[in-house]
Design a protein around this motif. Structure first.
Motif, PDB file in Angstrom:
ATOM      1  N   LEU A   1     -11.657  -4.275   5.710  1.00 49.80           N
ATOM      2  CA  LEU A   1     -10.527  -3.422   5.357  1.00 49.80           C
ATOM      3  C   LEU A   1     -10.582  -2.952   3.903  1.00 49.80           C
ATOM      4  O   LEU A   1      -9.618  -2.358   3.409  1.00 49.80           O
ATOM      5  N   SER A   2     -11.667  -3.204   3.225  1.00 48.42           N
ATOM      6  CA  SER A   2     -11.768  -2.805   1.815  1.00 48.42           C
ATOM      7  C   SER A   2     -11.640  -1.289   1.692  1.00 48.42           C
ATOM      8  O   SER A   2     -12.056  -0.533   2.569  1.00 48.42           O
ATOM      9  N   GLY A   3     -11.017  -0.863   0.610  1.00 49.73           N
ATOM     10  CA  GLY A   3     -10.876   0.559   0.358  1.00 49.73           C
ATOM     11  C   GLY A   3      -9.641   1.185   0.956  1.00 49.73           C
ATOM     12  O   GLY A   3      -9.430   2.402   0.822  1.00 49.73           O
ATOM     13  N   LEU A   4      -8.802   0.392   1.631  1.00 51.65           N
ATOM     14  CA  LEU A   4      -7.560   0.942   2.185  1.00 51.65           C
ATOM     15  C   LEU A   4      -6.486   1.011   1.105  1.00 51.65           C
ATOM     16  O   LEU A   4      -6.499   0.240   0.141  1.00 51.65           O
ATOM     17  N   PRO A   5      -5.519   1.918   1.253  1.00 52.22           N
ATOM     18  CA  PRO A   5      -4.411   1.994   0.294  1.00 52.22           C
ATOM     19  C   PRO A   5      -3.458   0.819   0.471  1.00 52.22           C
ATOM     20  O   PRO A   5      -3.608   0.026   1.418  1.00 52.22           O
ATOM     21  N   PRO A   6      -2.462   0.670  -0.390  1.00 50.28           N
ATOM     22  CA  PRO A   6      -1.507  -0.439  -0.276  1.00 50.28           C
ATOM     23  C   PRO A   6      -0.790  -0.468   1.074  1.00 50.28           C
ATOM     24  O   PRO A   6      -0.480   0.578   1.658  1.00 50.28           O
ATOM     25  N   LEU A   7      -0.532  -1.688   1.555  1.00 50.84           N
ATOM     26  CA  LEU A   7       0.117  -1.901   2.846  1.00 50.84           C
ATOM     27  C   LEU A   7       1.298  -2.849   2.676  1.00 50.84           C
ATOM     28  O   LEU A   7       1.269  -3.740   1.819  1.00 50.84           O
ATOM     29  N   ILE A   8       2.301  -2.687   3.528  1.00 53.82           N
ATOM     30  CA  ILE A   8       3.343  -3.700   3.665  1.00 53.82           C
ATOM     31  C   ILE A   8       3.492  -4.005   5.148  1.00 53.82           C
ATOM     32  O   ILE A   8       3.573  -3.088   5.978  1.00 53.82           O
ATOM     33  N   ILE A   9       3.482  -5.295   5.491  1.00 49.23           N
ATOM     34  CA  ILE A   9       3.577  -5.763   6.870  1.00 49.23           C
ATOM     35  C   ILE A   9       4.905  -6.500   7.025  1.00 49.23           C
ATOM     36  O   ILE A   9       5.209  -7.396   6.226  1.00 49.23           O
TER      37      ILE A   9
END
Length: 345
Positions: free
Chosen positions: A269-277
């Motif tokens: 998952l490297s290189g993905l933008p910020p996430l909130i779960i």
């Protein structure tokens, strides 16, 4: 990992029905009886659907039954249908929410339904309220292609096409945010992985409410859904999604044509933008959310995880009258404002 326990009051469905009754008695007493009956019938329909699986379920009838939503549309919101041409043989359709404010901030909303059901017309009041509170100019709720008529890879193409269309319209990538619920949350992650593989720009981030079907592919080999701790711990607690439904949906969605590709994307998952779960502690799918958080964090993604005790799948959708849901939505909106640098009133 943040685990925010708030409500401990037995059955989440009983809690929702009681809170809905109080809410409508205060604001719309004439609608109270029918709304509470609708909520109860929706839960009953989910149980009926479970009993019909796998062979006797009329999937098209299920698709024609939109989920109950008690939330009013904010004033001043204009709704219209949109069509985005991908190629000469396909177009992406959906519902656009347009707000009376002059900015180019856009929310791309991905509905749930296990990739087999759901539409852009689900939860219009909820989506309208989310866009209103985020102070965006527009929300695009997408009718991505559904399984089994199409494949999960085609659904991913639809999301990428809408994002690309927004960039071509002059919207900056940093002014776009993905928001997905349930299967839509999983789809948001997969679309981000696809954009990364293309070397394309990424949106400002993604909100993932109760990411669901397909997260067994975070592992190689895939980690069987039945082995998740949350399945055994929450059996009998989660009232909206059963093991039978999840297994049926995954059997339709994950096939040899797309499993290898998706597994390869999710393993890094490297290189993905910020996430909130955001997860409910009662969810049988809870471990999928936890695994996604761990995988994203290990890959160096800026990721926040919030889990609330004793609540079910997609509980923030009851934010209008359930305090724990309102708290979860408030914190999620605050996270979004930091990502998109919005001033919230």
């Amino acid at each position: 990992m943040t685990v925010a326990g708030v409500v401990r009051s037995g059955s989440f469905d009983r809690l929702v029905v009681k809170a809905l009754h109080r809410y409508l008695m205060d604001r719309r007493p004439e609608a109270c009886e029918s709304a509470v009956a609708s909520q109860k019938s929706e839960v009953a329909a989910l149980h009926e659907m479970t009993n019909l699986l796998p062979s006797t379920l009329d999937l098209h009838k299920y698709r024609r039954s939109p989920p109950f939503s008690p939330f009013p549309m904010p004033s001043g919101v204009r709704l219209d249908e949109f069509t985005i041409e991908i190629e000469h043989y396909h177009a992406v359709h959906g519902l656009r929410y347009r707000y009376m404010r002059q900015n180019k901030k856009v929310l791309v909303y991905l509905h749930g339904g296990g990739f087999v059901a759901g539409s852009s017309k689900d939860h219009p009041g909820w989506i309208g309220q989310v866009g209103h509170r985020m102070m965006v100019g527009e929300v695009y709720s997408i009718d991505y292609r559904l399984v089994p008529e199409h494949t999960l890879l085609e659904a991913i193409e639809d999301v990428v096409a809408v994002f690309t269309h927004l960039l071509q319209k002059g919207i900056a990538a940093k002014d776009v945010l993905f928001w997905g619920d349930s299967a839509g949350a999983t789809l948001a992650v997969l679309a981000l992985c696809r954009l990364r593989a293309m070397g394309a720009q990424q949106p400002a981030g993604a909100v993932l409410l109760s990411p669901a079907i397909g997260l067994s592919l975070l592992h190689s080999p895939p980690k069987a859904f039945e082995t998740w701790t949350s399945v055994s711990e929450n059996r009998g607690k989660e009232s909206r999604i059963s093991e039978k439904i999840v297994n049926w949906m995954e059997s339709l969605v994950l096939n040899p044509q797309n499993t290898e590709t998706i597994n390869e994307q999710l393993r890094n998952l490297s290189g993905l933008p910020p996430l909130i779960i955001v997860m409910g502690g009662n969810e049988i799918l809870r471990d999928g959310g936890r695994d996604l958080f761990s995988a994203a964090e290990a890959a160096g993604v800026r990721v926040a995880y919030r889990e609330y005790a004793d609540v079910d799948h997609l509980f923030p959708m009851w934010s209008e009258f359930l305090p724990v849901a309102a708290e979860a939505l408030d914190k999620t909106i605050q996270w979004c404002s930091r990502r998109m640098r919005l001033h919230l009133h």
